[in-house]
Design an enzyme around this catalytic site. Structure first.
Site, short mmCIF file in Angstrom:
data_model
loop_
_atom_site.label_atom_id
_atom_site.label_comp_id
_atom_site.label_asym_id
_atom_site.label_seq_id
_atom_site.Cartn_x
_atom_site.Cartn_y
_atom_site.Cartn_z
N LYS A 288 3.56 2.76 -6.22
CA LYS A 288 2.85 1.68 -5.52
C LYS A 288 1.56 1.40 -6.26
O LYS A 288 1.06 2.27 -6.98
CB LYS A 288 2.51 2.12 -4.09
CG LYS A 288 2.27 0.97 -3.14
CD LYS A 288 3.57 0.41 -2.60
CE LYS A 288 3.39 -0.85 -1.82
NZ LYS A 288 4.66 -1.24 -1.15
N ASP B 209 3.79 -7.09 -2.46
CA ASP B 209 3.54 -6.48 -1.15
C ASP B 209 2.50 -7.42 -0.50
O ASP B 209 2.42 -8.60 -0.89
CB ASP B 209 3.01 -5.03 -1.31
CG ASP B 209 3.01 -4.25 0.00
OD1 ASP B 209 4.08 -3.75 0.39
OD2 ASP B 209 1.97 -4.15 0.65
P1 NDP Z 1 2.11 -10.89 3.29
O1 NDP Z 1 0.86 -10.86 2.50
O2 NDP Z 1 3.13 -11.91 2.98
O3 NDP Z 1 1.75 -11.00 4.82
C1 NDP Z 1 1.00 -10.04 5.53
C2 NDP Z 1 0.42 -10.80 6.68
O4 NDP Z 1 0.02 -9.95 7.73
C3 NDP Z 1 -0.81 -11.53 6.24
O5 NDP Z 1 -0.79 -12.79 6.86
C4 NDP Z 1 -1.93 -10.63 6.75
O6 NDP Z 1 -3.14 -11.28 6.98
C5 NDP Z 1 -1.33 -10.23 8.05
N1 NDP Z 1 -1.98 -9.08 8.55
C6 NDP Z 1 -2.53 -8.05 7.91
N2 NDP Z 1 -3.06 -7.19 8.77
C7 NDP Z 1 -2.79 -7.68 9.99
C8 NDP Z 1 -3.05 -7.24 11.30
N3 NDP Z 1 -3.71 -6.09 11.53
N4 NDP Z 1 -2.61 -7.98 12.35
C9 NDP Z 1 -1.96 -9.11 12.14
N5 NDP Z 1 -1.70 -9.59 10.91
C10 NDP Z 1 -2.11 -8.89 9.86
O7 NDP Z 1 2.74 -9.42 3.22
P2 NDP Z 1 4.23 -8.98 3.48
O8 NDP Z 1 4.86 -9.79 4.53
O9 NDP Z 1 4.88 -8.86 2.16
O10 NDP Z 1 3.99 -7.50 4.01
C11 NDP Z 1 3.90 -7.17 5.40
C12 NDP Z 1 4.25 -5.71 5.59
O11 NDP Z 1 5.59 -5.48 5.12
C13 NDP Z 1 3.39 -4.70 4.84
O12 NDP Z 1 3.30 -3.52 5.59
C14 NDP Z 1 4.21 -4.43 3.57
O13 NDP Z 1 3.87 -3.19 3.01
C15 NDP Z 1 5.60 -4.43 4.16
N6 NDP Z 1 6.70 -4.64 3.23
C16 NDP Z 1 6.75 -5.71 2.38
C17 NDP Z 1 7.84 -5.89 1.55
C18 NDP Z 1 7.98 -7.06 0.66
O14 NDP Z 1 8.99 -7.14 -0.02
N7 NDP Z 1 7.06 -7.99 0.62
C19 NDP Z 1 8.93 -4.90 1.50
C20 NDP Z 1 8.83 -3.87 2.48
C21 NDP Z 1 7.74 -3.76 3.29
P3 NDP Z 1 -4.51 -10.76 6.25
O15 NDP Z 1 -4.22 -10.66 4.82
O16 NDP Z 1 -5.47 -11.82 6.56
O17 NDP Z 1 -4.92 -9.46 6.85
O1 2IT Z 2 7.16 -1.75 0.50
C1 2IT Z 2 8.07 -2.20 -0.22
O2 2IT Z 2 9.21 -1.72 -0.22
C2 2IT Z 2 7.76 -3.36 -1.05
N1 2IT Z 2 6.66 -3.88 -1.00
C3 2IT Z 2 8.80 -3.89 -2.01
C4 2IT Z 2 8.81 -3.07 -3.28
C5 2IT Z 2 9.69 -3.59 -4.38
O3 2IT Z 2 9.63 -2.97 -5.45
O4 2IT Z 2 10.43 -4.56 -4.21
#
Ligand code: NDP
Ligand code: 2IT
Length: 445
Positions: free
Chosen positions: A124, A164
């Site tokens: 990461k 992420d």
């Molecule tokens: P994004 O950046 O697309 O979206 C995250 C969103 O959540 C932002 O709008 C952010 O706003 C908001 N956010 C952050 N903190 C809070 C909070 N406390 N309450 C409400 N909203 C909040 O990120 P992702 O959708 O990619 O990631 C979301 C989660 O999923 C993370 O935990 C990530 O690690 C996980 N994840 C992502 C993957 C991927 O492929 N993208 C894969 C697996 C897991 P702000 O920035 O203003 O705080």
């Molecule tokens: O938390 C996760 O699994 C991710 N943000 C995606 C990682 C990846 O290598 O696609």
């Protein structure tokens, strides 16, 4: 294995790293019995070797704002464990990023990647850079400066970053452009690329789709489906979007989304227009959710409250770590929730998980239920290696199959005498066994 001793030692070496210690503690508790029944693991010091990252690169990122101001951020890449394949895991750009958060994410990634059955180790990285309110040229300059340091330690056979929080298709494009220029090579070194230059269909949707496929499998064990279920979703980023779209496709009603400013309640459930607007809002680089309520009737905004207070059947926390606490869990349970599936990484606190499990509801930890994102990254790597592109149907079918298999692995390793499936235990044991056995095969290194 002595969990208390291991935790005390780890805390001494990494004081105050709360998220990292939380993630390790959960895994140790789950695998303790299996570990102690297999003395070959202890003889090879597997657990002591597994809970420390292989290496961490920390670097300074200097870049200039549009108005000429000079900025300094911190950048990191944690290569946690490479027993089953090249290090693999996302990059997070968010002001809260620190070593504790990245270590927890890297540690969980090891087990998640093992569960996908694809050959990927855990890693990461990221930065405390805040993309919010920045222009695209500022984001580009930052991403280029970040890659000037990172490029030396990544490569398609060594370490393959992805997105992420705060890193989506746009940022991956800027990062890739700089990598290609420095390395003078067009190669599959990042995933989440655009379709025109090596990306995979379905990758943007994959984490959310996979999360809903996993929840669908859990519901099926109770003879239930998503049809007409009311669903609370938090966040409104990439994972929330994929989850919301798939829930709607399966006939469920999405009742909430949330942002840092509060949450919105869709009194009649989300529709296609809401999904379009969600994408528009995200594209502004200005993450607030309140404009939803000004734009649509029957959508109410609640400041500084949590979406978990709305009565729903299914909850999908998709924003960030520790966003759903013990009180939220109690509210959801009192309101009759039957299934919670984590789209985010570690969104439920240990107290919340305990409450869900004591109430015997279906609860899936992110390292199982959100593995569809990295699994599809693995499929992107396969397509790059083969120099071909699969159709959306092919990728989606593979993703669906992977999520079904992860669900089965959790059932196999997590079912207790009463028949209740502890998906946390199941996921941790299944992931651990694969990594531990690979480490044993490869000797003490
Ligand atoms: P994004 O950046 O697309 O979206 C995250 C969103 O959540 C932002 O709008 C952010 O706003 C908001 N956010 C952050 N903190 C809070 C909070 N406390 N309450 C409400 N909203 C909040 O990120 P992702 O959708 O990619 O990631 C979301 C989660 O999923 C993370 O935990 C990530 O690690 C996980 N994840 C992502 C993957 C991927 O492929 N993208 C894969 C697996 C897991 P702000 O920035 O203003 O705080
Ligand atoms: O938390 C996760 O699994 C991710 N943000 C995606 C990682 C990846 O290598 O696609």
């Amino acid at each position: 294995m002595d969990v208390n001793k291991l935790m005390n030692d780890l805390e001494r070496k990494h004081p105050g790293e709360a998220e990292y210690l939380q993630a390790v503690h959960e895994v140790l508790e789950s695998i303790e019995d299996v570990y102690n029944q297999n003395p070959q693991y202890d003889a090879a010091g597997i657990i002591e070797r597994l809970i420390e990252p292989d290496r961490i690169l920390t670097f300074k990122v200097t870049w200039m704002s549009d108005n000429g101001e000079v900025n300094v951020n911190l950048g990191y890449r944690i290569q946690f464990n490479g027993a089953i394949g090249p290090y693999k895991g996302g990059l997070r750009f968010h002001p809260s990023v620190n070593l504790s958060i990245l270590k927890f994410l890297g540690f969980e990634q090891i087990f998640k990647n093992a569960l996908t059955t694809l050959p990927m180790g855990g890693g990461k990285g990221g930065s405390d850079f805040n993309p919010k309110g920045k222009s695209d040229t500022e984001i580009m300059r930052f991403a280029q400066a970040f890659m000037l340091e990172l490029w030396k330690i990544i490569g398609p056979q060594t370490d393959v970053p992805a997105g992420d929080i705060g890193v989506g298709g746009k940022e991956i494009g800027f990062l890739y452009g700089m990598y290609k220029k420095l390395q003078r090579e067009h190669t599959g070194v990042l995933t989440g690329k655009s379709l025109n230059w090596g990306g995979s269909l379905i990758r943007p949707e994959a984490t959310g789709f996979g999360n809903v496929y996993f929840a669908k499998e859990m519901l099926a064990t109770k003879g239930e489906t998503f049809k007409d279920k009311m669903v609370a979703i938090s966040g409104f980023g990439n994972v929330s979007w994929g989850s919301a779209s798939k829930v709607m496709e399966l006939g469920g009603k999405v009742m909430t989304l949330s942002g840092p400013d509060g949450y919105v309640h869709f009194e009649n459930g989300m529709n296609e227009e809401h999904i379009e607007y969600m994408l528009e809002l995200r594209a502004t680089n200005n993450d607030i959710i309140s404009p939803f309520a000004d734009e649509f009737e029957k959508v109410k905004f609640y400041a500084s409250k949590r979406p978990w207070e709305i009565k729903v059947d299914v909850a999908l926390p998709c924003a960030t770590q520790n966003e759903l606490n013990g009180d939220d869990a109690k509210t959801l349970i009192d309101n009759g929730v039957i299934c919670v599936s984590e789209g985010a990484n570690m969104p439920s606190t240990p107290e919340a998980i305990e409450a869900f499990q004591n109430a015997k509801i279906l609860f899936a930890p992110g390292k199982a239920s959100n593995a569809g994102g990295v699994a599809t990254s693995g499929l992107e790597m396969s397509q790059n290696a083969l120099k071909i592109s699969w159709s959306s149907e092919e990728v989606d079918e593979k993703l669906h199959g992977i999520m079904r298999n992860i669900h089965q692995a959790c059932v196999t390793h997590g079912t207790d005498e009463s028949g209740y499936v502890d998906y946390v235990k199941g996921a941790n044991i299944a992931g651990f066994l694969k990594v531990a056995d690979s480490m044993l095969d490869q000797g003490v290194i």
